[in-house]
Design an enzyme around this catalytic site. Structure first.
Site, PDB file in Angstrom:
ATOM      1  N   HIS A 179      12.216  23.382   1.915  1.00  0.00           N
ATOM      2  CA  HIS A 179      12.090  24.767   1.980  1.00  0.00           C
ATOM      3  C   HIS A 179      11.221  25.061   0.860  1.00  0.00           C
ATOM      4  CE1 HIS A 179      14.652  24.642   5.334  1.00  0.00           C
ATOM      5  NE2 HIS A 179      13.767  25.725   5.979  1.00  0.00           N
ATOM      6  N   ASP A 249       7.795  20.094  11.346  1.00  0.00           N
ATOM      7  CA  ASP A 249       8.763  21.288  10.823  1.00  0.00           C
ATOM      8  C   ASP A 249       7.676  22.263  10.338  1.00  0.00           C
ATOM      9  OD1 ASP A 249      11.009  22.645  10.335  1.00  0.00           O
ATOM     10  OD2 ASP A 249      11.886  21.179   8.953  1.00  0.00           O
TER      11      ASP A 249
END
Length: 335
Positions: A179, A249
């Site tokens: 992230h 993702d």
């Protein structure tokens, strides 16, 4: 492309955009959830916006830290690592408890009209595994991960919900959070095939999968898996043998570089079928949509194959009985 939305209801601008751009589906987060009535209304509104009553609506409802639907309105599940720990001492009990847990999650999704759950996580839980994965992973043993992952997938399919295996071809060796930055994995391919890749190989016939934003130095030192034709073709498609629908993702994760349009274009060029954009920010979605061509014929075929889960009536789940049995199984367990 699969998009998120900003809030609890759709704005006029979102409805107009979704109607024009026709995303393949949608994904929901905690910001989109208030109570069961509101959630059902939003799910219907998303499908109405694209004029397709069968448009996929996704969610991440794993258990533990990653579950968008929470008490008091919905069942809250233990994380996968809990069941992995339980499996070490009592495999049969762990499997039954995981089956019941998955059914209870599925019952909530059925009631909301959600048809795709981004689970199970098939990453290994290693000493170096970054906390962003952590107890979202079942265990360090690939065979245990595959066995427990299969339980989750089987129960989701029986309930008429498509599972998504993630994060292909494996996130367990990453020591930083994708992230926030790009993880590098230095292990050689033969070692990875015996470990990280193995659970995905075991469950390669499942209909949907999600890539990881991980750079495998010995396989493609220049591109993370999501953007790597080498990883997608030679590892995921050929080595692992996965021929299902492949999603990225979230494109917003900082492991990827370049504009959102560049990320989307590179992922599709590398061989991903669908790009996933989760923020719900309309201007960002416009950039992503501009980079996305129509679905390929291969992607359409993979979608149709996955949709076979809807050919049979979903299992009816006895929530009261399943919850009572689960409480009995978990009584006194501290795994």
């Amino acid at each position: 492309m699969i998009f998120g939305c900003e809030g609890l209801t759709l704005s006029r601008a979102e409805k107009k955009f979704f109607k024009a751009e026709q995303p393949f589906g949608f994904i929901l987060f905690a910001r989109n959830v208030e109570d069961p009535k509101q959630l059902r209304k939003l799910v219907k509104a998303l499908r109405a916006a694209v004029g397709r009553p069968d448009a996929p609506v996704l969610i991440d409802q794993e258990g533990g830290r990653v579950q968008r639907l929470r008490a008091p309105h919905w069942f809250e599940a233990k994380p996968f690592g809990f069941f992995g720990g339980m499996y070490e001492s009592d495999p049969d009990r762990a499997i039954e408890a995981l089956r019941l847990t998955t059914r209870l999650i599925a019952a909530d999704l059925q009631a909301a009209g959600i048809t795709v759950n981004c689970t199970p996580c098939l990453d290994l839980r290693l000493p170096e595994t970054v906390e962003a994965i952590g107890d979202r992973a079942f265990a360090a043993d690939p065979q245990v991960v595959a066995r427990l992952g299969a339980v989750v997938a089987e129960e989701m399919l029986t309930a008429g919900i498509i599972p998504v295996i993630k994060h292909m071809p494996g996130h367990g060796r990453a020591t930083v959070d994708s992230h926030h930055e790009l993880p590098h994995v230095t292990a050689a391919r033969p070692d990875l095939e015996q470990t990280d890749f193995a659970p995905f190989t075991a469950l390669s016939l499942l209909p949907w999968g999600m890539t990881s934003h991980i750079l495998f130095d010995e396989i493609d030192p220049d591109h993370p898996a999501t953007l790597s034709e080498t990883v997608i073709t030679t590892i995921i498609r050929e080595g692992i043998g996965f021929d299902g629908l492949l999603l990225t993702d979230d494109l917003n994760m900082k492991a990827l570089s370049g504009s959102l349009a560049e990320r989307a274009g590179a992922a599709l060029a590398a061989g991903v079928d669908i790009v996933l954009h989760c923020s719900g920010v309309l201007e960002e979605m416009k950039d992503v949509a501009a980079a996305c061509p129509p679905l390929t014929e291969k992607a359409r075929a993979r979608i149709e194959l996955g949709n076979r889960v809807f050919d049979q009536a979903p299992a009816t789940i006895d929530v009261t009985a399943d919850r009572a049995r689960l409480d009995e199984l978990l009584a006194g367990v501290t795994a």
